[in-house]
Write a protein that holds these residues in place. Sequence first.
Motif, PDB file in Angstrom:
ATOM      1  N   ILE A 195      42.719  45.237  47.302  1.00 16.16           N
ATOM      2  CA  ILE A 195      43.538  45.078  46.086  1.00 16.16           C
ATOM      3  C   ILE A 195      44.315  43.763  46.170  1.00 16.16           C
ATOM      4  N   LYS A 196      44.916  43.534  47.380  1.00 17.23           N
ATOM      5  CA  LYS A 196      45.664  42.274  47.555  1.00 17.23           C
ATOM      6  C   LYS A 196      44.728  41.086  47.351  1.00 17.23           C
ATOM      7  N   PHE A 197      43.506  41.243  47.863  1.00 19.22           N
ATOM      8  CA  PHE A 197      42.518  40.163  47.728  1.00 19.22           C
ATOM      9  C   PHE A 197      42.256  39.876  46.248  1.00 19.22           C
ATOM     10  N   PHE A 198      41.993  40.945  45.462  1.00 18.59           N
ATOM     11  CA  PHE A 198      41.674  40.733  44.052  1.00 18.59           C
ATOM     12  C   PHE A 198      42.887  40.220  43.278  1.00 18.59           C
ATOM     13  N   VAL A 199      44.079  40.727  43.631  1.00 17.34           N
ATOM     14  CA  VAL A 199      45.281  40.240  42.951  1.00 17.34           C
ATOM     15  C   VAL A 199      45.441  38.743  43.235  1.00 17.34           C
ATOM     16  N   SER A 200      45.150  38.349  44.499  1.00 16.68           N
ATOM     17  CA  SER A 200      45.340  36.939  44.860  1.00 16.68           C
ATOM     18  C   SER A 200      44.310  36.034  44.176  1.00 16.68           C
ATOM     19  N   LEU A 201      43.201  36.632  43.698  1.00 15.43           N
ATOM     20  CA  LEU A 201      42.207  35.821  42.986  1.00 15.43           C
ATOM     21  C   LEU A 201      42.743  35.404  41.619  1.00 15.43           C
ATOM     22  N   ASP A 202      43.764  36.175  41.145  1.00 16.82           N
ATOM     23  CA  ASP A 202      44.444  35.832  39.901  1.00 16.82           C
ATOM     24  C   ASP A 202      43.469  35.743  38.722  1.00 16.82           C
ATOM     25  N   LEU A 203      42.615  36.786  38.593  1.00 13.45           N
ATOM     26  CA  LEU A 203      41.573  36.738  37.542  1.00 13.45           C
ATOM     27  C   LEU A 203      42.163  36.919  36.147  1.00 13.45           C
TER      28      LEU A 203
END
Length: 203
Positions: A195-203
């Motif tokens: 989740i942190k990974f996807f949030v950090s992608l800032d899509l």
Amino acid sequence: MSFIGILILQFFALIIPGPDFLLVSRTGITDSKVAVCQVVAGICTGALIWMILSILGLHILFQTYPVVNQLVMLGGACYLMVLAYGIAVQSNQEVAEVKKIQGQFYFLKGLMCNLSNPKAIIYFASIFSALPLGSDITNILIIITLLLIESFVCFVGLGILFSHSTIKRTYYQYTKKIDIVSSFIFVFFALLLLIKFFVSLDL
Ligand SMILES: NC(=[NH2+])NCCC[C@H](N)C(=O)O
């Protein structure tokens, strides 16, 4: 912050259940005390690596190039999934078989488990910048030694606590259920990283 303050803070960071906590307590229940020490030695080596990287200023690299952080998060999530899968497979095997498969990889397991969490580098960087009397090398060496000793003692203590015969007996009574729950908890930690990974992608 004083040395004592930092050690108290670290104590709470240690006992908040996370992947390291779960791995150590599980090893205490299912394996020997020697295995606990090996896992904890791996975890402490991982912590030392994060400490050295943060002293070298690599947390700035992590902040400037989020992709480095993202890659570690992704790798960490995959590794926690591998741990979860290992436990799930183990729950379907006989105890003797499991012992044979696990072999000597306790140290590596602890090391990889600790390295799966890139947040540690920011955590240690903030600890070093909060040192009393500034971050001169003597202070840094003292605090590194104290943090490692504290991590080792607390985690070995935790593993031994969980290796108590009453807890072991309960485990052997409900092996399958406990294995499934712990494997889900590892998946949960992996999902948090994802989740942190996807949030950090800032899509
Ligand atoms: N050696 C350390 N400082 N480890 C941090 C442990 C963090 C957390 N309590 C966990 O179990 O995952």
